[in-house]
Write a protein that holds these residues in place. Structure first.
Motif, PDB file in Angstrom:
ATOM      1  N   TRP A  79       0.821  -1.213   0.000  1.00 42.54           N
ATOM      2  CA  TRP A  79       0.000   0.000   0.000  1.00 42.54           C
ATOM      3  C   TRP A  79       0.857   1.266   0.000  1.00 42.54           C
ATOM      4  O   TRP A  79       0.746   2.111  -0.875  1.00 42.54           O
ATOM      5  N   TRP A  80       1.740   1.382   0.993  1.00 41.82           N
ATOM      6  CA  TRP A  80       2.547   2.602   1.101  1.00 41.82           C
ATOM      7  C   TRP A  80       3.449   2.780  -0.114  1.00 41.82           C
ATOM      8  O   TRP A  80       3.575   3.878  -0.669  1.00 41.82           O
ATOM      9  N   THR A  81       4.099   1.718  -0.560  1.00 43.37           N
ATOM     10  CA  THR A  81       5.000   1.820  -1.707  1.00 43.37           C
ATOM     11  C   THR A  81       4.230   2.204  -2.962  1.00 43.37           C
ATOM     12  O   THR A  81       4.697   3.026  -3.767  1.00 43.37           O
ATOM     13  N   SER A  82       3.025   1.637  -3.142  1.00 46.30           N
ATOM     14  CA  SER A  82       2.208   1.980  -4.307  1.00 46.30           C
ATOM     15  C   SER A  82       1.783   3.441  -4.278  1.00 46.30           C
ATOM     16  O   SER A  82       1.783   4.115  -5.314  1.00 46.30           O
ATOM     17  N   ILE A  83       1.437   3.928  -3.093  1.00 50.68           N
ATOM     18  CA  ILE A  83       1.042   5.335  -2.971  1.00 50.68           C
ATOM     19  C   ILE A  83       2.203   6.240  -3.354  1.00 50.68           C
ATOM     20  O   ILE A  83       2.045   7.205  -4.113  1.00 50.68           O
ATOM     21  N   VAL A  84       3.390   5.936  -2.823  1.00 46.13           N
ATOM     22  CA  VAL A  84       4.564   6.768  -3.122  1.00 46.13           C
ATOM     23  C   VAL A  84       4.866   6.747  -4.617  1.00 46.13           C
ATOM     24  O   VAL A  84       5.157   7.791  -5.224  1.00 46.13           O
ATOM     25  N   LEU A  85       4.802   5.572  -5.240  1.00 51.96           N
ATOM     26  CA  LEU A  85       5.043   5.476  -6.687  1.00 51.96           C
ATOM     27  C   LEU A  85       4.004   6.271  -7.469  1.00 51.96           C
ATOM     28  O   LEU A  85       4.318   6.904  -8.484  1.00 51.96           O
ATOM     29  N   SER A  86       2.760   6.261  -6.991  1.00 52.57           N
ATOM     30  CA  SER A  86       1.688   6.955  -7.717  1.00 52.57           C
ATOM     31  C   SER A  86       1.922   8.457  -7.768  1.00 52.57           C
ATOM     32  O   SER A  86       1.460   9.126  -8.690  1.00 52.57           O
ATOM     33  N   TRP A  87       2.634   9.024  -6.771  1.00 54.61           N
ATOM     34  CA  TRP A  87       2.888  10.466  -6.746  1.00 54.61           C
ATOM     35  C   TRP A  87       3.520  10.948  -8.045  1.00 54.61           C
ATOM     36  O   TRP A  87       3.205  12.017  -8.545  1.00 54.61           O
ATOM     37  N   PHE A  88       4.426  10.163  -8.575  1.00 48.39           N
ATOM     38  CA  PHE A  88       5.195  10.590  -9.741  1.00 48.39           C
ATOM     39  C   PHE A  88       4.412  10.480 -11.049  1.00 48.39           C
ATOM     40  O   PHE A  88       4.769  11.111 -12.037  1.00 48.39           O
ATOM     41  N   PHE A  89       3.366   9.674 -11.051  1.00 49.25           N
ATOM     42  CA  PHE A  89       2.663   9.396 -12.304  1.00 49.25           C
ATOM     43  C   PHE A  89       1.253   9.986 -12.368  1.00 49.25           C
ATOM     44  O   PHE A  89       0.849  10.513 -13.405  1.00 49.25           O
ATOM     45  N   VAL A  90       0.499   9.888 -11.284  1.00 52.27           N
ATOM     46  CA  VAL A  90      -0.896  10.346 -11.335  1.00 52.27           C
ATOM     47  C   VAL A  90      -1.208  11.405 -10.276  1.00 52.27           C
ATOM     48  O   VAL A  90      -2.367  11.722 -10.038  1.00 52.27           O
ATOM     49  N   GLY A  91      -0.193  11.956  -9.623  1.00 50.41           N
ATOM     50  CA  GLY A  91      -0.404  13.029  -8.666  1.00 50.41           C
ATOM     51  C   GLY A  91      -1.272  12.603  -7.499  1.00 50.41           C
ATOM     52  O   GLY A  91      -1.018  11.582  -6.866  1.00 50.41           O
ATOM     53  N   ARG A  92      -2.342  13.366  -7.239  1.00 51.10           N
ATOM     54  CA  ARG A  92      -3.214  13.079  -6.096  1.00 51.10           C
ATOM     55  C   ARG A  92      -4.378  12.163  -6.462  1.00 51.10           C
ATOM     56  O   ARG A  92      -5.369  12.112  -5.738  1.00 51.10           O
ATOM     57  N   MET A  93      -4.281  11.445  -7.563  1.00 48.28           N
ATOM     58  CA  MET A  93      -5.386  10.583  -7.962  1.00 48.28           C
ATOM     59  C   MET A  93      -5.695   9.527  -6.902  1.00 48.28           C
ATOM     60  O   MET A  93      -6.836   9.066  -6.772  1.00 48.28           O
ATOM     61  N   TRP A  94      -4.665   9.129  -6.139  1.00 42.34           N
ATOM     62  CA  TRP A  94      -4.906   8.189  -5.041  1.00 42.34           C
ATOM     63  C   TRP A  94      -5.986   8.726  -4.104  1.00 42.34           C
ATOM     64  O   TRP A  94      -6.852   7.993  -3.635  1.00 42.34           O
ATOM     65  N   CYS A  95      -5.948  10.051  -3.852  1.00 36.52           N
ATOM     66  CA  CYS A  95      -6.924  10.659  -2.941  1.00 36.52           C
ATOM     67  C   CYS A  95      -8.340  10.542  -3.480  1.00 36.52           C
ATOM     68  O   CYS A  95      -9.307  10.584  -2.714  1.00 36.52           O
ATOM     69  N   GLY A  96      -8.488  10.395  -4.789  1.00 36.75           N
ATOM     70  CA  GLY A  96      -9.812  10.247  -5.379  1.00 36.75           C
ATOM     71  C   GLY A  96     -10.466   8.914  -5.082  1.00 36.75           C
ATOM     72  O   GLY A  96     -11.687   8.773  -5.192  1.00 36.75           O
ATOM     73  N   VAL A  97      -9.659   7.909  -4.705  1.00 40.59           N
ATOM     74  CA  VAL A  97     -10.199   6.581  -4.383  1.00 40.59           C
ATOM     75  C   VAL A  97      -9.821   6.148  -2.968  1.00 40.59           C
ATOM     76  O   VAL A  97     -10.013   4.991  -2.602  1.00 40.59           O
ATOM     77  N   CYS A  98      -9.297   7.071  -2.172  1.00 42.61           N
ATOM     78  CA  CYS A  98      -8.840   6.767  -0.812  1.00 42.61           C
ATOM     79  C   CYS A  98      -9.970   6.199   0.044  1.00 42.61           C
ATOM     80  O   CYS A  98     -11.099   6.709   0.011  1.00 42.61           O
ATOM     81  N   PRO A  99      -9.705   5.164   0.849  1.00 39.55           N
ATOM     82  CA  PRO A  99     -10.764   4.570   1.681  1.00 39.55           C
ATOM     83  C   PRO A  99     -11.071   5.349   2.964  1.00 39.55           C
ATOM     84  O   PRO A  99     -12.108   5.112   3.584  1.00 39.55           O
ATOM     85  N   PHE A 100     -10.192   6.261   3.376  1.00 38.22           N
ATOM     86  CA  PHE A 100     -10.414   6.955   4.651  1.00 38.22           C
ATOM     87  C   PHE A 100     -11.728   7.726   4.709  1.00 38.22           C
ATOM     88  O   PHE A 100     -12.381   7.763   5.748  1.00 38.22           O
ATOM     89  N   PRO A 101     -12.187   8.392   3.632  1.00 35.27           N
ATOM     90  CA  PRO A 101     -13.476   9.093   3.715  1.00 35.27           C
ATOM     91  C   PRO A 101     -14.688   8.182   3.550  1.00 35.27           C
ATOM     92  O   PRO A 101     -15.821   8.672   3.492  1.00 35.27           O
ATOM     93  N   GLY A 102     -14.480   6.858   3.495  1.00 35.82           N
ATOM     94  CA  GLY A 102     -15.570   5.928   3.180  1.00 35.82           C
ATOM     95  C   GLY A 102     -16.753   6.020   4.125  1.00 35.82           C
ATOM     96  O   GLY A 102     -17.913   6.134   3.693  1.00 35.82           O
ATOM     97  N   VAL A 103     -16.511   5.972   5.439  1.00 33.45           N
ATOM     98  CA  VAL A 103     -17.608   6.039   6.412  1.00 33.45           C
ATOM     99  C   VAL A 103     -18.295   7.405   6.328  1.00 33.45           C
ATOM    100  O   VAL A 103     -19.519   7.508   6.405  1.00 33.45           O
ATOM    101  N   GLY A 104     -17.483   8.464   6.136  1.00 32.04           N
ATOM    102  CA  GLY A 104     -18.040   9.809   6.010  1.00 32.04           C
ATOM    103  C   GLY A 104     -18.956   9.930   4.813  1.00 32.04           C
ATOM    104  O   GLY A 104     -20.003  10.606   4.875  1.00 32.04           O
ATOM    105  N   ARG A 105     -18.597   9.295   3.702  1.00 31.17           N
ATOM    106  CA  ARG A 105     -19.462   9.332   2.511  1.00 31.17           C
ATOM    107  C   ARG A 105     -20.810   8.673   2.797  1.00 31.17           C
ATOM    108  O   ARG A 105     -21.856   9.132   2.322  1.00 31.17           O
TER     109      ARG A 105
END
Length: 454
Positions: A79-105
């Motif tokens: 998870w962490w390594t994939s997130i770090v790698l994603s920074w260089f290619f898709v920017g904050r796109m990880w935040c668009g599918v992040c599970p942390f806001p799931g309960v809030g949604r």
């Protein structure tokens, strides 16, 4: 893909031109269709929510022996390594599918929240709060050796989930993601190095009276972080979630391919988020490498009675002061750090950004490469599946060291390139040659420190 388009892609990526970018929605219509169809992001979020829930349950109720619980490797390695790698290619796109806001949604979908916008003061103080939370997370990770504790890792995930849920109940949209998420701030800072940028075509935005991209329409919510496509100027805040694509009737939102160092060079360290995140992130990396890879640190810890909390904190504080000093010295060497129109900026910060995020990638990649061969044997022990017991392997140490040092050198080259563009183009004629060589000496001294510790 034809040869002409391939050449254009390579030119945009490898030849620095602040005006050059490639409209991916135009050249790849299916990509635009992916963003326009909200079901695609819903599927990704649902998949992430399921994995996230499983990780927390395994951490809380599964085996606490690190060699018998795969949630540690999935959390810290995959998870962490994939997130770090994603920074260089898709920017904050990880935040668009992040599970942390799931309960809030879910709460907001049920109407169980205050339909209020966050306080204006959040925008003023959020950089400090989020940086403090990030510092706390990295500090706790190190002093508790959290990568070896399924229970503590689950508590960390739950604490961030709790923060996102509380803010979702208090304010509409994703106030936590916009203002206080420590993960969001570090990803936003790193996204300044992404090869992608989500931007509006401002000519099409002119005359718009509905601002549907921000406000929403026909029962469809607008931008979850109160931005709207028309207001996106950098990669720091935009989640690249695609909410605005189906909402805009003027076809303004676009996904562009760009030179990865373009935003760093144009912004010149003007934003407060990077100014705080970068020195602390680099300080924490050096401190973690010292903690895990040097012999003298153990003696240093014994001097304080074996208390990790004291010894690591002192090393971290010293490294943080060191990098703050380097940033100030770099600004002095550039001789130019304030402009009547541009305001104050910190030119050494964008120079250090490539090193900061390749350093974080190296730290996470090191854990991944050393543990990946144990995944199936651990899976076998945890779930009593004997078929997987013999599937283990070891990644050669020489290969790990080579890959890590290669990434660090790439970071040093990136920092050198940014400093050269500042010297030869952005601040042309303002920086003495001897100062430029002093900046290069700083860059490669830091790079050599990383290489020595790795």
């Amino acid at each position: 893909m034809n040869l002409k388009l391939l050449k254009e892609i390579l030119r945009v990526l490898f030849v620095y031109d602040p005006e050059a970018r490639l409209d991916l929605f135009t050249h790849f219509p299916r990509l635009k269709s992916f963003f326009a169809n909200r079901r695609n992001f819903a599927i990704l979020r649902t998949f992430g929510d399921i994995i996230f829930t499983c990780l927390i349950l395994m951490g809380l109720f599964g085996p606490q022996d690190p060699s018998s619980n795969i949630m540690l490797f999935i959390s810290w390695g995959v998870w962490w390594t994939s997130i770090v790698l994603s920074w260089f290619f898709v920017g904050r796109m990880w935040c668009g599918v992040c599970p942390f806001p799931g309960v809030g949604r879910i709460l907001q979908a049920l109407g169980l929240y205050r339909k209020k916008l966050p306080l204006q003061t959040f925008a003023k103080w959020c950089a400090y709060g989020a940086t403090g939370l990030l510092a706390l997370i990295l500090w706790v990770e190190a002093v508790t050796h959290m990568k070896n504790s399924p229970f503590l890792t689950a508590l960390l995930l739950l604490s961030i989930l709790l923060g996102a849920t509380i803010f979702a109940a208090l304010y509409k949209g994703q106030a936590w993601c916009r203002h206080f998420c420590p993960m969001g701030k570090i990803i936003g800072s790193a996204a300044t190095m992404s090869i992608l940028e989500f931007r509006p075509l401002l000519d099409k935005c002119r005359g718009c009276k509905t601002f549907a991209c921000k406000r929403g329409k026909d029962g469809i919510p607008g931008c979850p972080v109160y931005l709207g496509a028309y207001a996106v100027k950098n990669n720091l805040i935009c989640l690249v979630c695609g909410h605005c694509v189906p909402l805009c009737d003027r076809d303004s939102p676009r996904l562009f391919l760009r030179h990865p160092l373009k935003e760093l060079i144009l912004n010149k360290g003007r934003y407060l988020t990077c100014a705080y995140i970068i020195p602390f992130l680099m300080a924490s990396q050096i401190s973690r490498f010292i903690q895990e890879r040097t012999y003298w640190y153990q003696s240093f810890k014994e001097f304080f009675g074996g208390l990790e909390i004291i010894s690591y904190s002192l090393v971290l504080a010293a490294c943080f002061v060191l990098f703050l000093g380097i940033i100030r010295l770099g600004a002095h060497l550039f001789t130019f750090y304030e402009d009547e129109l541009f305001g104050k900026f910190s030119p050494m910060v964008p120079v250090l950004v490539p090193m900061a995020f390749t350093g974080e990638l190296v730290y996470r990649l090191d854990y991944f490469l050393k543990e990946v061969g144990n995944f199936f044997p651990i899976l076998s022990r945890q779930f009593h599946i004997q078929t997987f017991a013999s599937w283990g392997f070891v990644v050669p140490e020489w290969l790990i060291v080579f890959l890590l040092k290669f990434v660090l050198v790439v970071g040093g080259i990136g920092a050198t390139y940014v400093s050269w563009v500042f010297y030869s183009k952005e601040f042309e004629g303002l920086v003495p040659k001897k100062n430029f060589f002093a900046i290069l000496l700083l860059i490669w001294s830091i790079t050599l420190l990383y290489l020595w510790l790795v």
